[in-house]
Design a protein around this motif. Structure first.
Motif, PDB file in Angstrom:
ATOM      1  N   GLY A 197      29.300 -30.246  -1.632  1.00 36.89           N
ATOM      2  CA  GLY A 197      30.552 -29.705  -1.092  1.00 36.89           C
ATOM      3  C   GLY A 197      30.947 -30.393   0.200  1.00 36.89           C
ATOM      4  N   CYS A 198      30.238 -31.484   0.562  1.00 34.92           N
ATOM      5  CA  CYS A 198      30.462 -32.079   1.889  1.00 34.92           C
ATOM      6  C   CYS A 198      31.920 -32.498   2.105  1.00 34.92           C
ATOM      7  CB  CYS A 198      29.497 -33.224   2.151  1.00 34.92           C
ATOM      8  SG  CYS A 198      29.664 -34.621   1.034  1.00 34.92           S
ATOM      9  N   ILE A 199      32.561 -33.079   1.081  1.00 36.02           N
ATOM     10  CA  ILE A 199      33.956 -33.511   1.262  1.00 36.02           C
ATOM     11  C   ILE A 199      34.885 -32.296   1.314  1.00 36.02           C
ATOM     12  CG2 ILE A 199      35.894 -34.762   0.216  1.00 36.02           C
ATOM     13  CD1 ILE A 199      33.900 -36.767  -0.963  1.00 36.02           C
TER      14      ILE A 199
ATOM     15  N   ALA B 193      30.012 -23.728   1.728  1.00 39.49           N
ATOM     16  CA  ALA B 193      31.346 -23.268   2.149  1.00 39.49           C
ATOM     17  C   ALA B 193      31.183 -21.994   2.978  1.00 39.49           C
ATOM     18  CB  ALA B 193      32.218 -23.006   0.922  1.00 39.49           C
ATOM     19  N   TYR B 194      30.293 -21.113   2.499  1.00 42.67           N
ATOM     20  CA  TYR B 194      30.039 -19.847   3.198  1.00 42.67           C
ATOM     21  C   TYR B 194      29.435 -20.110   4.586  1.00 42.67           C
ATOM     22  CZ  TYR B 194      27.447 -15.624   4.415  1.00 42.67           C
ATOM     23  OH  TYR B 194      26.922 -14.560   5.092  1.00 42.67           O
ATOM     24  N   LEU B 195      28.428 -20.994   4.635  1.00 48.36           N
ATOM     25  CA  LEU B 195      27.765 -21.300   5.919  1.00 48.36           C
ATOM     26  C   LEU B 195      28.743 -21.873   6.938  1.00 48.36           C
ATOM     27  CD1 LEU B 195      24.419 -23.080   4.966  1.00 48.36           C
ATOM     28  CD2 LEU B 195      24.712 -20.794   5.937  1.00 48.36           C
ATOM     29  N   ASN B 196      29.691 -22.665   6.457  1.00 41.76           N
ATOM     30  CA  ASN B 196      30.629 -23.318   7.377  1.00 41.76           C
ATOM     31  C   ASN B 196      31.934 -22.546   7.511  1.00 41.76           C
ATOM     32  OD1 ASN B 196      29.270 -25.840   8.346  1.00 41.76           O
ATOM     33  ND2 ASN B 196      28.993 -26.083   6.142  1.00 41.76           N
ATOM     34  N   ASP B 197      31.916 -21.345   6.925  1.00 47.14           N
ATOM     35  CA  ASP B 197      33.007 -20.407   7.135  1.00 47.14           C
ATOM     36  C   ASP B 197      34.362 -20.937   6.680  1.00 47.14           C
ATOM     37  OD1 ASP B 197      33.932 -17.973   7.974  1.00 47.14           O
ATOM     38  OD2 ASP B 197      34.424 -18.677   9.987  1.00 47.14           O
ATOM     39  N   VAL B 198      34.383 -21.492   5.468  1.00 49.66           N
ATOM     40  CA  VAL B 198      35.661 -21.929   4.899  1.00 49.66           C
ATOM     41  C   VAL B 198      35.801 -21.367   3.489  1.00 49.66           C
ATOM     42  CG1 VAL B 198      35.830 -24.077   6.220  1.00 49.66           C
ATOM     43  CG2 VAL B 198      34.657 -24.090   4.002  1.00 49.66           C
ATOM     44  N   ASN B 199      37.035 -21.307   3.029  1.00 47.47           N
ATOM     45  CA  ASN B 199      37.303 -20.901   1.649  1.00 47.47           C
ATOM     46  C   ASN B 199      37.549 -22.126   0.802  1.00 47.47           C
ATOM     47  OD1 ASN B 199      37.157 -18.112   1.509  1.00 47.47           O
ATOM     48  ND2 ASN B 199      39.107 -17.927   2.615  1.00 47.47           N
ATOM     49  N   VAL B 200      36.627 -22.415  -0.095  1.00 53.79           N
ATOM     50  CA  VAL B 200      36.847 -23.506  -1.044  1.00 53.79           C
ATOM     51  C   VAL B 200      36.707 -22.893  -2.434  1.00 53.79           C
ATOM     52  CG1 VAL B 200      35.955 -25.707  -1.908  1.00 53.79           C
ATOM     53  CG2 VAL B 200      35.933 -25.260   0.540  1.00 53.79           C
ATOM     54  N   GLU B 201      37.683 -23.161  -3.304  1.00 48.76           N
ATOM     55  CA  GLU B 201      37.567 -22.709  -4.698  1.00 48.76           C
ATOM     56  C   GLU B 201      36.586 -23.636  -5.388  1.00 48.76           C
ATOM     57  OE1 GLU B 201      39.384 -20.467  -6.822  1.00 48.76           O
ATOM     58  OE2 GLU B 201      39.834 -19.571  -4.862  1.00 48.76           O
ATOM     59  N   LEU B 202      35.504 -23.115  -5.944  1.00 42.65           N
ATOM     60  CA  LEU B 202      34.563 -24.009  -6.632  1.00 42.65           C
ATOM     61  C   LEU B 202      34.555 -23.690  -8.114  1.00 42.65           C
ATOM     62  CD1 LEU B 202      32.186 -23.917  -3.696  1.00 42.65           C
ATOM     63  CD2 LEU B 202      33.050 -26.042  -4.677  1.00 42.65           C
ATOM     64  N   GLU B 203      34.728 -24.718  -8.929  1.00 40.01           N
ATOM     65  CA  GLU B 203      34.863 -24.495 -10.367  1.00 40.01           C
ATOM     66  C   GLU B 203      33.979 -25.442 -11.166  1.00 40.01           C
ATOM     67  OE1 GLU B 203      39.033 -25.097 -11.056  1.00 40.01           O
ATOM     68  OE2 GLU B 203      39.598 -23.446  -9.712  1.00 40.01           O
ATOM     69  N   LEU B 204      33.452 -24.903 -12.247  1.00 35.53           N
ATOM     70  CA  LEU B 204      32.685 -25.685 -13.203  1.00 35.53           C
ATOM     71  C   LEU B 204      33.678 -26.513 -14.015  1.00 35.53           C
ATOM     72  CD1 LEU B 204      29.684 -25.507 -13.457  1.00 35.53           C
ATOM     73  CD2 LEU B 204      29.952 -23.786 -15.230  1.00 35.53           C
ATOM     74  N   SER B 205      33.615 -27.821 -13.883  1.00 38.04           N
ATOM     75  CA  SER B 205      34.585 -28.631 -14.602  1.00 38.04           C
ATOM     76  C   SER B 205      34.078 -30.058 -14.711  1.00 38.04           C
ATOM     77  CB  SER B 205      35.911 -28.610 -13.848  1.00 38.04           C
ATOM     78  OG  SER B 205      36.848 -29.327 -14.584  1.00 38.04           O
ATOM     79  N   ASP B 206      34.249 -30.653 -15.891  1.00 44.14           N
ATOM     80  CA  ASP B 206      33.743 -31.992 -16.154  1.00 44.14           C
ATOM     81  C   ASP B 206      34.923 -32.940 -16.364  1.00 44.14           C
ATOM     82  OD1 ASP B 206      32.631 -34.296 -17.154  1.00 44.14           O
ATOM     83  OD2 ASP B 206      31.283 -33.274 -18.569  1.00 44.14           O
ATOM     84  N   ILE B 207      35.087 -33.892 -15.480  1.00 45.47           N
ATOM     85  CA  ILE B 207      36.244 -34.788 -15.515  1.00 45.47           C
ATOM     86  C   ILE B 207      36.220 -35.676 -16.767  1.00 45.47           C
ATOM     87  CG2 ILE B 207      35.190 -36.647 -14.114  1.00 45.47           C
ATOM     88  CD1 ILE B 207      38.886 -35.501 -14.005  1.00 45.47           C
ATOM     89  N   THR B 208      35.046 -35.830 -17.389  1.00 41.67           N
ATOM     90  CA  THR B 208      34.990 -36.684 -18.585  1.00 41.67           C
ATOM     91  C   THR B 208      35.558 -35.971 -19.809  1.00 41.67           C
ATOM     92  OG1 THR B 208      32.760 -35.988 -19.213  1.00 41.67           O
ATOM     93  CG2 THR B 208      32.927 -37.882 -17.736  1.00 41.67           C
ATOM     94  N   LYS B 209      35.785 -34.662 -19.692  1.00 38.58           N
ATOM     95  CA  LYS B 209      36.414 -33.933 -20.796  1.00 38.58           C
ATOM     96  C   LYS B 209      37.833 -33.609 -20.368  1.00 38.58           C
ATOM     97  CE  LYS B 209      32.070 -32.040 -22.429  1.00 38.58           C
ATOM     98  NZ  LYS B 209      31.099 -32.308 -21.355  1.00 38.58           N
TER      99      LYS B 209
END
Length: 293
Positions: free
Chosen positions: A136-138, A168-184
């Protein structure tokens, strides 16, 4: 002997200076001296909450049995060439702390340069997608340092998404995280303003030049691509961006320095314009920014 009887006494504990000597003796033949000191201070900070300055002021600080055990175990891990970031389970990136384990790559300084480039472009109120988010660094850094941007991170396994969510929680931000494969391929009914990706780009041929600690500990799925199709991820990302990036939206990618010409050609073929190639601090062609028609 008197020394042994002291050793048996549970109250006997090692001082940090004694640990430093042990640490140095075990690792000096394997690790460069400057790095050795870096690692030492990283470890005592992590396990003893003792800073470099504390150590300089008082190196005879006595550590607890548990701390001693942790520190000694860390020597074994380093002897096995485990990267220090996995030993302590975290790293710093963009002045933020990221937890890690070996299902995600250790963030690299050149990726910080990519992130700085995006931040310097001062995007505001934008929808941003990070493809292959890993730790999640970027995504977390962009969410932290850009104003009012909605950041989404995609990756292919629950384990990875868990780590990224925790960061995201540790750095106190809201990031939507989703399971998704760009090859599909998938085509969404909405479009992003900015897409960013640091996909796998090292060919299997290049594996022989990669250091052991990377090869044995870091997730291959996040590093390597087949020799026959080194740009496979870029093709998928550009196809996806073609339909899911707004017109005049921005694409930022990290690349293998040996394929900059090929990546730029692909982008042109896909109708991207204003393509800028940037070198990293090692003067390697490492990142590209392009705008969608």
């Amino acid at each position: 002997s008197l020394f042994m009887s002291c050793m048996d006494d549970k109250k006997f504990t090692m001082t940090l200076l004694e640990f430093y000597d042990l640490f140095k003796n075990k690792l000096i033949s394997r690790v460069d001296k400057n790095e050795l000191d870096e690692f030492f201070f990283w470890l005592i900070d992590h396990y003893c909450n003792y800073s470099r300055m504390d150590y300089i002021l008082n190196s005879s600080f006595k550590i607890s049995k548990t701390q001693e055990q942790n520190l000694i175990n860390s020597i074994d891990s380093l002897l096995n060439e485990m990267p220090i970031q996995y030993v302590v389970g975290e790293t710093k990136f963009m002045n933020l702390v990221f937890k890690l384990n070996n299902s995600v790559l250790i963030p690299r300084p050149e990726t910080e340069e990519l992130v700085r480039w995006i931040i310097n472009d001062a995007h505001t109120n934008k929808n941003i997608l990070d493809i292959g988010t890993g730790s999640g660094c970027i995504a977390v850094s962009l969410s932290k340092y850009l104003n009012n941007c909605k950041v989404t991170g995609w990756d292919i396994s629950e384990d990875i998404i868990k780590i990224a969510s925790h960061n995201a929680y540790l750095n106190d931000v809201n990031v939507e995280l989703e399971l998704s494969d760009i090859t599909k391929p998938k085509f969404l009914d909405y479009k992003y303003d900015v897409i960013v990706s640091n996909p796998p780009y090292i060919t299997k041929n290049e594996k022989q030049f990669i250091s052991k600690n990377v090869k044995f500990f870091e997730p291959h799925i996040a590093l390597f691509v087949e020799n026959e199709d080194p740009l496979c991820f870029y093709k998928k990302i550009f196809d996806f961006s073609n339909s899911n990036l707004k017109s005049n939206g921005f694409l930022y990618i990290e690349i293998n320095e040996n394929f900059s010409k090929e990546v730029i050609k692909l982008l042109k073929d896909k109708g991207f314009y204003d393509i800028k190639l940037k070198k990293d601090f090692r003067l390697k062609n490492r990142m590209i920014k392009a705008i969608k028609k």
